[in-house]
Design an enzyme around this catalytic site. Structure first.
Site: not given
Ligand code: FAD
Ligand code: UDP
Length: 374
Positions: A174, A178, A251, A282, A302, A350, A352
């Site tokens: 990921r 560039r 994780r 971060r 975080e 995972y 987005d």
């Molecule tokens: P969730 O949003 O997890 O929804 C599932 C829901 O089910 C939860 O609210 C949970 O409480 C509920 N649930 C589970 N079990 C039960 C139960 N037994 N009873 C009732 N409710 C329940 N995507 C991007 O495009 N850009 C980003 O920058 C980005 N950053 C991210 C950063 C982090 C740290 C993480 C972890 C993810 C990130 N994502 C990002 C991904 C994004 O969060 C997900 O794609 C999206 O939120 C997933 O939606 P979902 O509906 O599948 O899951």
């Molecule tokens: N990563 C890294 N250095 C950085 C940023 C990211 O080595 O400064 C690596 C790290 O292994 C991480 C992966 O790239 O798990 C993806 O990072 P990104 O920030 O793109 O994804 P996010 O953690 O937001 O899902």
């Protein structure tokens, strides 16, 4: 037979559940959306504090190449022109990310693409391998030693709690490289943050749909299932089957928020702390996602953490052992005709946001075709 009150009971009010509910309601299906959390929105939920939308479950930047998905989300919110351009702090110096001509200049003083390329090629030739077996070898083969040691090794070991030599190579696919002075983290055509935060989108999706928060499916399963013809389940797939094939690993993360009485802490929404001496990976300064002018600021550190059932499951650990377990649950799930499994926890992937929306729309299309709903 008594008609049930709802066509779909949707477990989980994240993006998958909300898009599914919205689309099925448009097709005259009756939906009830429940969530065990005390709010709707799942992981995209924002908590407003001091006029700032705090991304409660980690920074979320919307980006996609798919015009259909971009148009879809723009029905519910106006997006600003935020472009994610994280900064890295490493060994006391600030660098631009992703790896681009600015980073190479800051690292080596190279001024042209030719110079930078020569430097990277020289490093790859010296430290790379033909068929990388782990993340360290993969990184050395893609970008060489300086970039690996400055930006990748310590950050990745913190993030995943393992040595880079024990991690699979695919994790760092990921990180783009560039040869232009372009600090945009993503290559996608469309990018931004919904003005007013992600709750605006969730509110739009779930408008006029029955919802209940603070209700766990498993604690009320019999009554809840009795309410609807079908269940859409977006929670953890292993939990649905009572962990009968074992537990899938994740994780986790811990977010530490701090409100500061200054208007600008770090001048950027995202600063990565690459060195091992910092336990967090971060710091997010939320106001910069929306170009906020508030007098205060809110920052979030975080911290990656080991996961156990008491913690939020953030990143699936997609190694062979977990994939084997997931395959068994997946097979089991296909046998249940009245339950639809979707979203990041039920699919153990995972995803987005744009991918989750696409996947929910695809599921709705498939069901609509079978049931002749369109
Ligand atoms: P969730 O949003 O997890 O929804 C599932 C829901 O089910 C939860 O609210 C949970 O409480 C509920 N649930 C589970 N079990 C039960 C139960 N037994 N009873 C009732 N409710 C329940 N995507 C991007 O495009 N850009 C980003 O920058 C980005 N950053 C991210 C950063 C982090 C740290 C993480 C972890 C993810 C990130 N994502 C990002 C991904 C994004 O969060 C997900 O794609 C999206 O939120 C997933 O939606 P979902 O509906 O599948 O899951
Ligand atoms: N990563 C890294 N250095 C950085 C940023 C990211 O080595 O400064 C690596 C790290 O292994 C991480 C992966 O790239 O798990 C993806 O990072 P990104 O920030 O793109 O994804 P996010 O953690 O937001 O899902």
């Amino acid at each position: 037979m008594i008609e049930k009150k709802y066509d779909f009971l949707i477990v989980g009010a994240g993006l998958f559940g909300s898009v599914f509910a919205h689309e099925m309601t448009k097709r005259n299906k009756r939906c009830l959306v429940i969530d065990k959390r005390d709010h709707l929105g799942g992981n995209v939920y924002c908590e407003e504090k001091d006029g700032i939308n705090v991304h409660k479950y980690g920074a979320h930047i919307f980006h996609t190449n798919d015009k259909k998905i971009w148009d879809y989300v723009n029905q519910f919110a106006t997006f600003n022109n935020y472009i994610n351009s994280p900064i890295s702090l490493s060994k006391g110096k600030m660098y631009n990310l992703p790896f681009n001509m600015n980073t190479f200049y800051q690292l080596w003083g190279t001024k042209t693409p030719e110079e930078a390329k020569a430097k990277i090629d020289e490093q790859i030739a010296k430290y790379g391998t033909k068929s990388p077996q782990n993340l360290e070898e993969q990184a050395l083969s893609l970008v060489g030693k300086d970039i690996y040691e400055t930006f990748i090794k310590e950050y990745t070991e913190k993030q995943w709690g393992k040595k880079a030599t024990e991690l699979p190579a695919f994790i760092i696919k990921r990180l783009p490289v560039r040869y232009t002075f372009n600090n945009n983290y993503f290559n996608d055509v469309y990018q931004g943050i919904p003005i007013g935060g992600y709750n605006v989108i969730i509110d739009g999706l779930l408008k006029d749909i029955d919802t209940k928060t603070s209700i766990d499916f498993f604690e009320n399963r019999t009554e809840l299932e009795a309410l609807a013809e079908k269940v859409v389940y977006t929670g953890k797939i292993d939990e649905f089957f009572n962990y009968k094939f074992g537990q899938l690993e994740y994780r986790s993360l811990r977010f530490e928020n701090e409100t500061l009485d200054i208007d600008n802490y770090q001048g950027n929404a995202v600063v990565n702390y690459n060195d091992a001496e910092y336990e967090f990976t971060r710091i997010i300064e939320h106001k910069h996602f929306e170009f906020g002018k508030q007098s205060k600021t809110i920052i979030t550190r975080e911290y990656p953490e080991n996961w156990d059932t008491g913690k939020e499951a953030y990143y699936p650990i997609n190694n062979d052992e977990n994939q084997e377990i997931f395959k068994k649950y997946k097979e089991e799930s296909l046998k249940l005709k009245h339950v639809i499994f979707g979203g990041r926890l039920a699919e153990y992937r995972y995803y987005d946001m744009h991918q989750i929306i696409a996947s929910a729309l695809k599921k709705v299309d498939e069901i609509s075709k079978v049931e002749g709903l369109d």
